[in-house]
Design a protein around this motif. Structure first.
Motif, mmCIF file in Angstrom:
data_model
loop_
_atom_site.group_PDB
_atom_site.id
_atom_site.type_symbol
_atom_site.label_atom_id
_atom_site.label_comp_id
_atom_site.label_asym_id
_atom_site.label_seq_id
_atom_site.Cartn_x
_atom_site.Cartn_y
_atom_site.Cartn_z
ATOM 1 N N UNK A 112 -45.779 5.908 21.188
ATOM 2 C CA UNK A 112 -44.351 4.959 21.142
ATOM 3 C C UNK A 112 -43.336 5.509 22.281
ATOM 4 N N UNK A 113 -42.822 4.644 22.879
ATOM 5 C CA UNK A 113 -41.929 4.775 23.936
ATOM 6 C C UNK A 113 -40.585 4.360 23.368
ATOM 7 N N UNK A 114 -40.092 5.017 22.460
ATOM 8 C CA UNK A 114 -38.609 4.771 21.706
ATOM 9 C C UNK A 114 -37.919 5.739 20.847
ATOM 10 N N UNK A 115 -36.652 5.818 20.888
ATOM 11 C CA UNK A 115 -35.969 6.846 20.216
ATOM 12 C C UNK A 115 -36.155 6.627 18.624
ATOM 13 N N UNK A 116 -36.817 5.203 18.368
ATOM 14 C CA UNK A 116 -36.983 4.972 16.802
ATOM 15 C C UNK A 116 -38.180 5.515 16.320
ATOM 16 N N UNK A 117 -38.831 6.408 17.224
ATOM 17 C CA UNK A 117 -40.248 6.991 16.798
ATOM 18 C C UNK A 117 -39.701 7.950 15.643
ATOM 19 N N UNK A 118 -38.366 8.281 15.548
ATOM 20 C CA UNK A 118 -38.081 9.433 14.483
ATOM 21 C C UNK A 118 -38.500 8.942 13.433
ATOM 22 N N UNK A 119 -38.235 7.371 13.163
ATOM 23 C CA UNK A 119 -38.387 6.968 11.553
ATOM 24 C C UNK A 119 -40.050 6.953 11.097
ATOM 25 N N UNK A 120 -41.013 6.532 11.921
ATOM 26 C CA UNK A 120 -42.258 6.646 11.624
ATOM 27 C C UNK A 120 -42.903 7.989 11.696
ATOM 28 N N UNK A 121 -42.365 8.807 12.354
ATOM 29 C CA UNK A 121 -43.019 10.258 12.483
ATOM 30 C C UNK A 121 -42.373 11.246 11.582
#
Length: 262
Positions: A112-121
């Motif tokens: 995923x190319x997004x700072x929002x990766x933090x939530x799912x990861x």
């Protein structure tokens, strides 16, 4: 041999979104599928799941797909919320859940190319990984087909490049299936996904979408590092996919949060 399946038997009413469920449009949505000997999937997923094999040339083969797209208008399905755009690539194996009999997919993981990766990861422990994803695509307005489709992902976990070619002469052909519709149900309509969470537990989540209006395409070139590193699809085999399907844009509902299966 796979049995005959009709899409109407698998279409369901959209479950009403609630809570933090997500609505998103998937742009430049492609499904690049490889057929490889079934024994290459040993140990990849728990015994609860069975590889949904296809017989090709008298041999049982498992199918694995690389699914790149751009999330556009990624937002809450329930509440007013900012919209996000991000490149993503999923790696999925087609399986059967022995507890329910449902045909579903096993996710090796996602870039995923997004700072929002933090939530799912980090919040949900999903096997999602950082990557810089670039698409260079051109759709012919007259035909609706792609004059150019190129995706490149820079990632420590799953570096990838793929170029696709599309023309009016492309045909839908699915060895091992009794007909085209049965194959499209198999490849485009699994609504449940399972995976190993980053903490080793089994996780699952569900999606909903209408019938996907995919069209066939041809592979120009591909290099999916994850597939060769895992020994599932060797680098020399990646130029010969089982099938390539594209839809310029569609809409998915994703039901969240994911569930942990103890």
């Amino acid at each position: 041999m796979q049995e005959s399946r009709k899409l109407k038997d698998y279409l369901i009413e959209r479950p009403k979104p609630q809570g933090i469920d997500v609505l998103c449009s998937l742009k430049h949505f492609a499904i690049i599928t490889y057929a490889v000997p079934a024994d290459r999937f040993k140990g990849v997923f728990p015994e609860r799941f069975q590889l949904d094999t296809v017989e090709i040339g008298g041999q049982a083969m498992g199918l694995i797909s690389v699914v790149p797209f751009i999330d556009v208008d990624f937002t809450s399905a329930v509440f007013p919320f900012p919209k996000f755009t991000m490149g993503q690539t999923n790696y999925r194996i087609y399986i059967i859940d022995s507890e329910t009999g449902e045909r579903c997919v096993w996710f090796l993981g996602t870039t995923l190319d997004s700072w929002t990766l933090a939530v799912p990861r980090y919040v949900w422990n999903l096997p999602w990984h950082a990557g810089k994803v670039k698409f260079d695509c051109t759709v012919n307005e007259a035909s609706g087909l792609y004059d150019k489709y190129h995706m490149q992902t820079t990632s420590n976990w799953a570096e990838a490049t793929v170029s696709l070619i599309q023309s009016e002469s492309d045909q839908l052909d699915f060895p091992g299936f009794p007909d085209v519709e049965s194959a499209l149900v198999y490849l485009t309509h699994p609504l449940a996904g399972f995976y190993y969470r980053r903490d080793g537990k089994l996780g699952t989540y569900r999606v909903w979408h209408k019938e996907l209006a995919v069209k066939p395409a041809q592979l120009g070139s591909a290099n999916f590092k994850l597939l060769s590193t895992l020994g599932i699809v060797m680098e020399s085999e990646q130029s010969s996919p089982y099938s390539v399907l594209i839809e310029p844009i569609n809409e998915f509902t994703i039901y969240l949060p994911p569930t942990v299966i103890e």
